[in-house]
Design an enzyme around this catalytic site. Structure first.
Site, PDB file in Angstrom:
ATOM      1  N   CYS A  84       0.863  -1.178   0.000  1.00 55.79           N
ATOM      2  CA  CYS A  84       0.000   0.000   0.000  1.00 55.79           C
ATOM      3  C   CYS A  84       0.907   1.237   0.000  1.00 55.79           C
ATOM      4  CB  CYS A  84      -0.836  -0.046   1.281  1.00 55.79           C
ATOM      5  SG  CYS A  84      -1.841   1.402   1.587  1.00 55.79           S
ATOM      6  N   CYS A 128      -0.942   3.926  -6.441  1.00 54.92           N
ATOM      7  CA  CYS A 128      -1.814   3.280  -5.457  1.00 54.92           C
ATOM      8  C   CYS A 128      -2.007   1.852  -5.924  1.00 54.92           C
ATOM      9  CB  CYS A 128      -3.157   4.018  -5.388  1.00 54.92           C
ATOM     10  SG  CYS A 128      -4.410   3.165  -4.414  1.00 54.92           S
TER      11      CYS A 128
HETATM   12  N1  DGL Z   1      -3.986   0.686  -1.915  1.00 53.47           N
HETATM   13  C1  DGL Z   1      -3.551   1.792  -1.216  1.00 53.47           C
HETATM   14  C2  DGL Z   1      -2.380   2.511  -1.784  1.00 53.47           C
HETATM   15  O1  DGL Z   1      -1.574   1.892  -2.432  1.00 53.47           O
HETATM   16  C3  DGL Z   1      -4.440   2.598  -0.345  1.00 53.47           C
HETATM   17  C4  DGL Z   1      -5.687   3.073  -0.876  1.00 53.47           C
HETATM   18  C5  DGL Z   1      -6.515   3.649   0.237  1.00 53.47           C
HETATM   19  O2  DGL Z   1      -6.862   2.892   1.133  1.00 53.47           O
HETATM   20  O3  DGL Z   1      -6.798   4.849   0.188  1.00 53.47           O
HETATM   21  O4  DGL Z   1      -2.208   3.681  -1.568  1.00 53.47           O
END
Ligand code: DGL
Length: 258
Positions: free
Chosen positions: A74, A183
């Site tokens: 993430c 993301c």
């Molecule tokens: N998948 C996540 C990222 O890479 C987070 C997305 C979120 O929860 O806002 O930033």
């Protein structure tokens, strides 16, 4: 060096499975435990303190499952919490950050676009990296609403198309030739994004780079599994339906409270 413990991987939800897929492809003999904290998604709108606390909760869960290494799949959690995690836990962490470097180094127009969460774009870590490429114009765009639509399984909805068009059109007008997906949820939007972007604009994400880094750390410090085939396990704290769809109904999913 042999180490048959599992690799732990977590994300605010289902998006980090894009990273899990890259890891599983490169290291098919490794046992993996994936944690989807969908109940608390999106992380991108939360404060740094909240993101650190949620990340620690996820790490505690994975450590209780005896993980040998943790991949923070993430960007938001990496850019806001990885230093705190490294300071607190005595286990290797691999993070994911927006791939600005390959985009900036290969851009011919010297203009690149980055789509990421507010938490990532506001973080100190992201801004420090971006400063290193001051010869390149970086068009930053927060992907408001995208993660929630993905978590709800609305990848192909008209609302998704509308949001993506509104975020990407100004980048096209600014003459970007690289779009960085900052993301881990966004690789699931590549088919829709391709319908909007002209063909000459390259799309990059960090999945393969994270998988290669995981392989390097296993080789240098942690050790590989020596078993023939290790089945992955997925945990979620919400309804597993969308996660199951994104994994093509191929793997066991455990619904748990964490
Ligand atoms: N998948 C996540 C990222 O890479 C987070 C997305 C979120 O929860 O806002 O930033």
């Amino acid at each position: 060096m042999t180490n048959n413990k599992p690799i732990g991987i977590f994300d605010s939800g289902i998006g980090g499975t894009s990273i899990w897929k890259a890891i599983h492809e490169l290291l098919p003999n490794e046992k993996t435990i994936y944690l989807a904290d969908s109940k608390n998604a999106p992380y991108g709108q939360k404060t740094k303190e909240e993101i650190v606390a949620l990340s620690k909760k996820n790490v505690d869960f994975l450590l209780a499952k005896n993980c040998k290494l943790i991949v923070v799949a993430c960007n938001t959690a990496t850019t806001n919490a990885i230093s705190e995690l490294r300071a607190e836990y005595d286990i290797p962490f691999i993070g994911i950050e927006p791939a600005i470097k390959p985009a900036a180094n290969n851009s011919k127009t010297q203009v690149i676009g980055i789509l990421a969460t507010k938490g990532t774009l506001n973080s100190e870590l992201f801004n420090k990296t971006a400063e290193m490429f001051h010869d390149t114009k970086i068009i930053e765009q927060v992907g408001y609403g995208l993660v929630q639509l993905i978590e709800d399984g609305n990848l192909n909805s008209p609302e998704m198309t509308q949001l993506l068009e509104s975020y990407l059109k100004p980048m096209i007008d600014a003459n970007i030739d690289y779009l960085v997906l900052g993301c881990s949820h966004y690789p699931y939007l590549i088919p829709q994004i391709k319908k909007i972007l002209p063909e000459h604009i390259h799309i990059i994400d960090s999945g393969e780079a994270v998988a290669r880094q995981t392989q390097a750390i296993l080789r240098e410090k942690v050790g590989f599994c020596d078993s023939e085939k290790m089945n992955p396990v997925f945990y979620t704290n919400t309804n597993p339906m969308v996660l199951n769809t994104i994994l093509d109904q191929k793997y066991p999913i455990v619904q748990a409270d964490f």
